[in-house]
Motif scaffolding. Structure first.
Motif, PDB file in Angstrom:
ATOM      1  N   ALA A  75      34.906  60.062  57.006  1.00  0.00           N
ATOM      2  CA  ALA A  75      34.824  58.598  56.133  1.00  0.00           C
ATOM      3  C   ALA A  75      35.597  58.969  54.810  1.00  0.00           C
ATOM      4  CB  ALA A  75      33.804  57.918  55.915  1.00  0.00           C
ATOM      5  N   ARG A  76      36.585  58.112  54.469  1.00  0.00           N
ATOM      6  CA  ARG A  76      37.305  58.362  53.167  1.00  0.00           C
ATOM      7  C   ARG A  76      37.113  56.804  52.296  1.00  0.00           C
ATOM      8  NH1 ARG A  76      42.598  57.469  50.956  1.00  0.00           N
ATOM      9  NH2 ARG A  76      43.052  58.813  49.469  1.00  0.00           N
ATOM     10  N   ASP A  77      36.755  57.160  50.975  1.00  0.00           N
ATOM     11  CA  ASP A  77      36.411  55.844  50.412  1.00  0.00           C
ATOM     12  C   ASP A  77      37.632  55.493  49.554  1.00  0.00           C
ATOM     13  OD1 ASP A  77      36.381  57.498  48.104  1.00  0.00           O
ATOM     14  OD2 ASP A  77      34.173  57.333  48.061  1.00  0.00           O
ATOM     15  N   ARG A  78      37.514  54.395  48.727  1.00  0.00           N
ATOM     16  CA  ARG A  78      38.844  54.018  48.124  1.00  0.00           C
ATOM     17  C   ARG A  78      39.144  54.698  46.818  1.00  0.00           C
ATOM     18  NH1 ARG A  78      38.490  50.165  43.836  1.00  0.00           N
ATOM     19  NH2 ARG A  78      36.327  49.676  43.199  1.00  0.00           N
TER      20      ARG A  78
ATOM     21  N   VAL B  37      41.366  54.295  54.215  1.00  0.00           N
ATOM     22  CA  VAL B  37      39.996  54.051  53.781  1.00  0.00           C
ATOM     23  C   VAL B  37      39.193  53.377  54.974  1.00  0.00           C
ATOM     24  CG1 VAL B  37      38.714  52.512  52.037  1.00  0.00           C
ATOM     25  CG2 VAL B  37      40.897  53.430  51.382  1.00  0.00           C
TER      26      VAL B  37
ATOM     27  N   LEU C 160      28.397  54.260  56.444  1.00  0.00           N
ATOM     28  CA  LEU C 160      29.699  54.738  55.626  1.00  0.00           C
ATOM     29  C   LEU C 160      30.697  53.721  55.651  1.00  0.00           C
ATOM     30  CD1 LEU C 160      29.634  58.302  57.100  1.00  0.00           C
ATOM     31  CD2 LEU C 160      29.247  57.820  54.598  1.00  0.00           C
ATOM     32  N   GLN C 161      30.909  53.141  57.077  1.00  0.00           N
ATOM     33  CA  GLN C 161      31.748  51.935  56.986  1.00  0.00           C
ATOM     34  C   GLN C 161      31.685  50.943  55.964  1.00  0.00           C
ATOM     35  OE1 GLN C 161      34.661  52.151  58.180  1.00  0.00           O
ATOM     36  NE2 GLN C 161      35.299  50.594  59.894  1.00  0.00           N
TER      37      GLN C 161
ATOM     38  N   LEU D 178      29.890  51.102  53.306  1.00  0.00           N
ATOM     39  CA  LEU D 178      30.238  51.453  52.034  1.00  0.00           C
ATOM     40  C   LEU D 178      31.859  51.239  51.636  1.00  0.00           C
ATOM     41  CD1 LEU D 178      27.861  54.627  51.469  1.00  0.00           C
ATOM     42  CD2 LEU D 178      27.581  52.359  50.544  1.00  0.00           C
ATOM     43  N   CYS D 179      32.662  51.931  52.551  1.00  0.00           N
ATOM     44  CA  CYS D 179      34.050  52.078  52.443  1.00  0.00           C
ATOM     45  C   CYS D 179      34.703  50.678  52.411  1.00  0.00           C
ATOM     46  CB  CYS D 179      34.730  52.805  53.428  1.00  0.00           C
ATOM     47  SG  CYS D 179      34.187  54.644  53.465  1.00  0.00           S
TER      48      CYS D 179
ATOM     49  N   GLN E 264      32.881  50.465  47.945  1.00  0.00           N
ATOM     50  CA  GLN E 264      31.913  51.339  47.022  1.00  0.00           C
ATOM     51  C   GLN E 264      32.282  52.843  47.563  1.00  0.00           C
ATOM     52  OE1 GLN E 264      27.752  49.841  47.311  1.00  0.00           O
ATOM     53  NE2 GLN E 264      28.470  48.352  48.823  1.00  0.00           N
ATOM     54  N   ALA E 265      31.638  53.845  46.805  1.00  0.00           N
ATOM     55  CA  ALA E 265      31.710  55.173  46.818  1.00  0.00           C
ATOM     56  C   ALA E 265      30.801  55.764  48.293  1.00  0.00           C
ATOM     57  CB  ALA E 265      31.208  55.965  45.867  1.00  0.00           C
ATOM     58  N   ALA E 266      31.658  56.563  48.959  1.00  0.00           N
ATOM     59  CA  ALA E 266      30.873  57.148  50.171  1.00  0.00           C
ATOM     60  C   ALA E 266      30.004  58.004  49.578  1.00  0.00           C
ATOM     61  CB  ALA E 266      32.069  57.667  51.234  1.00  0.00           C
TER      62      ALA E 266
END
Ligand code: ADP
Length: 404
Positions: free
Chosen positions: A202-205, A255, A296-297, A299-300, A304-306
Motif C-alpha cells: 500500500a502507498r499513502d498520499r 495511492v 490499509l485501503q 487509510l490510504c 491518512q498515513a499508512a
C-alpha cells in the motif's frame, strides 16, 4: 462518523472493506447492481447500478469525499469527465490506466524493467493478409524465440483462470485464433515455477509504501485454493519483492492497496499479475495482522498515513471455500449451515461467509482463516498442511469442471 468513502463494487472485497470501515467509524457507500450483493447489508448507503454505470458513479460521488474500486473492470474513459470535475478517485484514473488490462500490465513491467514472463500480442502470430491471399490463408507462426507450451490470456475480462488457455502445440494456437478476437489476447512463455507467491502493498498520499509479509498462494484449477502466511523466504527474497512493489507504486504515483502475484523458481521472482486493489492473498490479515489490507485501503483512500503492518501471530493459513457443486439461488441447502458450523468450531479458525446466493464449481463462497502457532517455519508449514486436511474433511475441493 467521518467523511464517506465510495466503493465501486459490492462483492466480498467490498463486504470486508465495509466491516473494517464500521470498526473505524468510516461510512462506506457502495455502487453495486443488486440489493443481494454481499456488501449491501453492511454499507452505509447503496447506489444500485452496475459497476460500469458512470451515472451511478456520479451519484456515488455526490455522497463521498473519495471513491475507490473493488475490481479492475473500470470504464476509465467514461469516468474521465468526473475526474476532470474534481471527483477524487483513489488510486487515480491515471495510475490505474496501465493496470486495468493484462496487456497494459505487461507493457508497464517491460517499461519499468521489472521481471515478468516474455510475451507477444496474439496478433503477432496471425498470418499477415496480403493483396494476393485472402485473410484466412496461411498458417499462424510463433514470433522468434518462443516455443510451445505457451500461456494465452485475454487482455481484459479474465479472472480466476477464465480467459486463459494453455497452448501445447500449433493446433491449439490455430484453434484459439479461430475462437477469439486476437486483438484482445496476449501469449506468454510458460513459466516452470516452483511456487506462487503474493505481496499486498500500500502507498499513502505522502508516498510511504508499506507491505504485508510475502505469502505463498496455491491454486486449484487456476483458482486460489489456500494461502500460507508468511512464506519461509530469505530476507533477500522478501526485500526483493518489497523493492519491486515500492518502485512500481512510486513510478505510478499510485495511492491505495495494490497486490502483486509472483512466480518463484530457479529464475527468481517474476511478476505474473498486478491487482490494483485488495486481494484474496491478503484476507488472512484481518485476524493475523496488526493492520489488515482493508484497514490499509481505508487509510490510504481517506488520505491518512499508512501504518506498517506486523503479524500478531506466528502465521496463518487461509483456505478459500470454493463451490464444489451446483446449487440454485433458491435452494435452501445452498447456505451450507452444517458445514459452516463445523468449520467455525475448528480451533483458532475464523469463518467468513460471503452470503452469495447459490453455488457452482469454483465459486468463492467464503473463506476460513486458521491461525498457526509454530514459530519455526518448517514446523509451521507442517502445521498448516495438517490444518488444511481438517478443513478438507469438512469442505471438499471442487473437482471436474472449470471455475464459475
Ligand atoms: P487470472 O487473472 O484468471 O487469475 P492469471 O494470469 O493469474 O489469471 O493465471 C491464473 C493461474 O494460471 C496462475 O495463478 C498460474 O497458476 C497459471 N499461470 C498463469 N500464467 C502462467 C504462465 N505464464 N506460465 C505458467 N503458468 C501460468
Amino acid at each position: 462518523m467521518g467523511p464517506a468513502i465510495g466503493i465501486v463494487g459490492g462483492g466480498q472485497l467490498a463486504w470486508m472493506l465495509a466491516e473494517a470501515a464500521q470498526r473505524r467509524q468510516i461510512a462506506l457507500q457502495v455502487q453495486t447492481p443488486s440489493p443481494e450483493d454481499p456488501a449491501v447489508g453492511l454499507a452505509a448507503g447503496v447506489v444500485e447500478a452496475s459497476v460500469r454505470d458512470v451515472a451511478g458513479t456520479a451519484e456515488l460521488a455526490t455522497r463521498c469525499s473519495a471513491i475507490s474500486f473493488e475490481n479492475e473492470w473500470i470504464d476509465l474513459e467514461g469516468l474521465a469527465p468526473l475526474a476532470a470535475q474534481g471527483v477524487q478517485f483513489v488510486p487515480s484514473l491515471k495510475a490505474l490506466q496501465p493496470l486495468v488490462c493484462k496487456r497494459n500490465q505487461r507493457e508497464l513491467l517491460q517499461r519499468l524493467n521489472l521481471p515478468s514472463p516474455r510475451w507477444f500480442p496474439l496478433t503477432a502470430a496471425c498470418p499477415t493478409p496480403s493483396k494476393t491471399t485472402p485473410p484466412s490463408a496461411g498458417q499462424p507462426a510463433l514470433p522468434d524465440g518462443f516455443q510451445f507450451p505457451l500461456m494465452a490470456k485475454a487482455a481484459t475480462g479474465g479472472y480466476d483462470g477464465k480467459g486463459t488457455a494453455v497452448l501445447r502445440g500449433p493446433e491449439d494456437l490455430v484453434a484459439l485464433i479461430a475462437q477469439v478476437d486476437p486483438a484482445n489476447w496476449i501469449v506468454e512463455e510458460f513459466v516452470e515455477f516452483e511456487q506462487e507467491l503474493a505481496l499486498v502493498a500500500a502507498r499513502d498520499r505522502f508516498g510511504e509504501v508499506v507491505c504485508l509479509p510475502l505469502v505463498q498462494t496455491h491454486q486449484h484449477e487456476q483458482v486460489c485454493d489456500w494461502v500460507l502466511a508468511p512464506v519461509e523466504a530469505s530476507h533477500a527474497l522478501q526485500q526483493a519483492a518489497r523493492n519491486i512493489a515500492a518502485s512500481l507504486l512510486t513510478s505510478l504515483d499510485y495511492v491505495g492497496v495494490l497486490s502483486l502475484e509472483f512466480f518463484y523458481g530457479r529464475r527468481g521472482l517474476m511478476i505474473n499479475e498486478l491487482a490494483p486493489r485488495t486481494h484474496n492473498s491478503g484476507h488472512y490479515s484481518i485476524e493475523a495482522s496488526s493492520c489488515s489490507q482493508f484497514d490499509l485501503q481505508l487509510l490510504c483512500v481517506s488520505g491518512q498515513a499508512a501504518v506498517e503492518p506486523s503479524l500478531v501471530v506466528p502465521g496463518a493459513l487461509m483456505v478459500n471455500l470454493l463451490g464444489f457443486e451446483q446449487r440454485s439461488a433458491d435452494d435452501p441447502e445452498a447456505d451450507y449451515g452444517d458445514k459452516r458450523q463445523a468449520l467455525a468450531a475448528l480451533a483458532d479458525a475464523h469463518l467468513h461467509w460471503y452470503g452469495k446466493r447459490g453455488s457452482s464449481h469454483g465459486r468463492k463462497l467464503g473463506h476460513l482463516t486458521v491461525l498457526l502457532r509454530s514459530t519455526d517455519a518448517q514446523e509451521r508449514r507442517h502445521e498448516a498442511m495438517e490444518r488444511l486436511q481438517e478443513v478438507r474433511s469438512i469442505w471438499p475441493l471442487p473437482g471436474g469442471t472449470a471455475a464459475a
